[in-house]
Design a protein around this motif. Structure first.
Motif, PDB file in Angstrom:
ATOM      1  N   GLN A  81       0.596  -1.377   0.213  1.00  0.00           N
ATOM      2  CA  GLN A  81       0.366  -0.022  -0.129  1.00  0.00           C
ATOM      3  C   GLN A  81       0.943   1.328   0.373  1.00  0.00           C
ATOM      4  O   GLN A  81       0.444   2.165  -0.465  1.00  0.00           O
ATOM      5  N   VAL A  82       2.077   1.499   0.092  1.00  0.00           N
ATOM      6  CA  VAL A  82       2.953   2.219   0.652  1.00  0.00           C
ATOM      7  C   VAL A  82       3.659   2.580  -0.514  1.00  0.00           C
ATOM      8  O   VAL A  82       3.794   2.412  -1.797  1.00  0.00           O
ATOM      9  N   GLY A  83       3.654   4.464  -0.789  1.00  0.00           N
ATOM     10  CA  GLY A  83       4.020   5.149  -1.773  1.00  0.00           C
ATOM     11  C   GLY A  83       5.338   5.690  -1.805  1.00  0.00           C
ATOM     12  O   GLY A  83       5.859   6.269  -2.372  1.00  0.00           O
ATOM     13  N   THR A  84       5.745   5.602  -0.533  1.00  0.00           N
ATOM     14  CA  THR A  84       6.458   6.431  -0.292  1.00  0.00           C
ATOM     15  C   THR A  84       7.029   6.449   1.188  1.00  0.00           C
ATOM     16  O   THR A  84       6.335   5.845   2.359  1.00  0.00           O
ATOM     17  N   HIS A  85       8.532   5.826   1.326  1.00  0.00           N
ATOM     18  CA  HIS A  85       9.198   6.219   2.803  1.00  0.00           C
ATOM     19  C   HIS A  85      10.042   7.042   3.433  1.00  0.00           C
ATOM     20  O   HIS A  85      10.215   8.387   2.470  1.00  0.00           O
ATOM     21  N   ILE A  86       8.814   7.450   5.017  1.00  0.00           N
ATOM     22  CA  ILE A  86       9.847   8.783   5.540  1.00  0.00           C
ATOM     23  C   ILE A  86      10.520   8.013   6.480  1.00  0.00           C
ATOM     24  O   ILE A  86      10.523   6.695   7.104  1.00  0.00           O
ATOM     25  N   MET A  87      11.743   8.650   7.070  1.00  0.00           N
ATOM     26  CA  MET A  87      12.307   8.281   8.582  1.00  0.00           C
ATOM     27  C   MET A  87      13.536   9.549   8.688  1.00  0.00           C
ATOM     28  O   MET A  87      13.676  10.690   7.840  1.00  0.00           O
TER      29      MET A  87
ATOM     30  N   LYS B 248       1.169  14.739   1.598  1.00  0.00           N
ATOM     31  CA  LYS B 248      -0.305  14.140   2.067  1.00  0.00           C
ATOM     32  C   LYS B 248      -1.170  14.820   0.573  1.00  0.00           C
ATOM     33  O   LYS B 248      -1.457  13.903   0.298  1.00  0.00           O
ATOM     34  N   SER B 249      -0.343  15.625   0.326  1.00  0.00           N
ATOM     35  CA  SER B 249      -1.765  16.192  -1.025  1.00  0.00           C
ATOM     36  C   SER B 249      -0.570  15.969  -2.063  1.00  0.00           C
ATOM     37  O   SER B 249      -1.828  16.099  -3.240  1.00  0.00           O
ATOM     38  N   GLU B 250       0.543  15.196  -2.646  1.00  0.00           N
ATOM     39  CA  GLU B 250       1.369  14.436  -3.886  1.00  0.00           C
ATOM     40  C   GLU B 250       0.628  13.511  -3.579  1.00  0.00           C
ATOM     41  O   GLU B 250      -0.698  12.721  -2.875  1.00  0.00           O
ATOM     42  N   PRO B 251       0.437  13.015  -4.747  1.00  0.00           N
ATOM     43  CA  PRO B 251      -0.488  11.844  -5.739  1.00  0.00           C
ATOM     44  C   PRO B 251       0.401  10.485  -5.017  1.00  0.00           C
ATOM     45  O   PRO B 251       1.778  10.594  -5.223  1.00  0.00           O
ATOM     46  N   GLY B 252      -0.456   8.982  -4.814  1.00  0.00           N
ATOM     47  CA  GLY B 252       0.218   8.279  -4.355  1.00  0.00           C
ATOM     48  C   GLY B 252       0.152   7.205  -3.613  1.00  0.00           C
ATOM     49  O   GLY B 252      -1.091   7.668  -2.964  1.00  0.00           O
ATOM     50  N   GLY B 253       0.340   5.877  -2.838  1.00  0.00           N
ATOM     51  CA  GLY B 253       0.233   5.000  -2.022  1.00  0.00           C
ATOM     52  C   GLY B 253       0.355   6.204  -0.726  1.00  0.00           C
ATOM     53  O   GLY B 253       0.657   7.364  -1.004  1.00  0.00           O
ATOM     54  N   GLU B 254       0.634   5.291   0.609  1.00  0.00           N
ATOM     55  CA  GLU B 254       0.419   5.416   1.826  1.00  0.00           C
ATOM     56  C   GLU B 254       2.325   6.185   1.789  1.00  0.00           C
ATOM     57  O   GLU B 254       2.883   5.822   1.634  1.00  0.00           O
ATOM     58  N   ILE B 255       2.549   7.009   3.341  1.00  0.00           N
ATOM     59  CA  ILE B 255       3.883   7.255   3.322  1.00  0.00           C
ATOM     60  C   ILE B 255       3.983   7.320   4.434  1.00  0.00           C
ATOM     61  O   ILE B 255       2.885   6.804   5.717  1.00  0.00           O
ATOM     62  N   MET B 256       4.426   5.957   4.925  1.00  0.00           N
ATOM     63  CA  MET B 256       5.457   4.925   5.953  1.00  0.00           C
ATOM     64  C   MET B 256       6.321   5.438   6.479  1.00  0.00           C
ATOM     65  O   MET B 256       7.254   5.528   6.220  1.00  0.00           O
TER      66      MET B 256
END
Length: 185
Positions: free
Chosen positions: A44-50, A108-116
């Motif tokens: 479901q993820v579109g972007t990873h953040i860390m 959050k406003s960008e298109p794509g899957g969840e931000i994990m």
């Protein structure tokens, strides 16, 4: 609007790492059912953040790793939140140096899957303090460590959540999915 999801291993007593940042708690290998749940979640993820520390650990491991997790970690965009990291060399990575809440709102406003969100402790604590996590996927491991880096620290007020999912696995791992309760006034 994309959701920010924290998926993180946590001890029975609420720590994400030991006092020195260690996470080797003598647990057996991950149960295949836990792994399958996590892989389904990663789909479901579109972007990873860390944060920087987690980024440096992951960037030192994932680029040469293989398997289910490696495929997701290496193919998806990664954003490291850091004021001090000079460069992000892991392919597909970029550094976010601006205000945390503003950077997250833009993502959050960008298109794509969840931000994990993956961690580390200070980064996750900051996200929680600012109310930026939409869903907590806690992989509760069957171990207590007594001290360490807590999942939650210095919250400005109690964080009320609804339990959306609870699953237990043969190895004693329990996964709880929580969504913060938003209150008005």
């Amino acid at each position: 609007m994309r959701q920010v999801v924290l998926q993180m291993g946590v001890t029975l007593d609420g720590y994400v790492a030991g006092p020195d940042g260690d996470g080797d708690w003598g647990l057996p290998a991950e149960d295949p059912e836990v792994r399958a749940w996590k892989v389904a979640s990663l789909r479901q993820v579109g972007t990873h953040i860390m944060g920087r520390v987690t980024y440096e650990q992951m960037a030192g491991y994932w680029p040469t790793a293989t398997g289910d997790y490696a495929d997701f970690m290496n193919s998806l965009p990664k954003i490291v939140f850091s004021k001090t990291l000079p460069a992000a060399g892991w392919p597909g990575s970029r550094i976010a140096r601006g205000d945390l809440a503003e950077e997250i709102a833009a993502l959050k406003s960008e298109p794509g899957g969840e931000i994990m969100a993956h961690g580390g402790a200070a980064f996750v604590q900051a996200l929680s303090r600012l109310g930026l996590i939409d869903e907590y996927r806690l992989v509760i491991l069957p171990v207590a460590v007594g001290s360490g880096l807590p999942l939650f620290k210095d919250l400005p007020k109690p964080l009320r959540v609804d339990l959306a999912e609870a699953r237990s696995f043969p190895d004693g791992t329990v996964i709880h999915v929580y969504r913060p309760i938003t209150t008005s006034g």
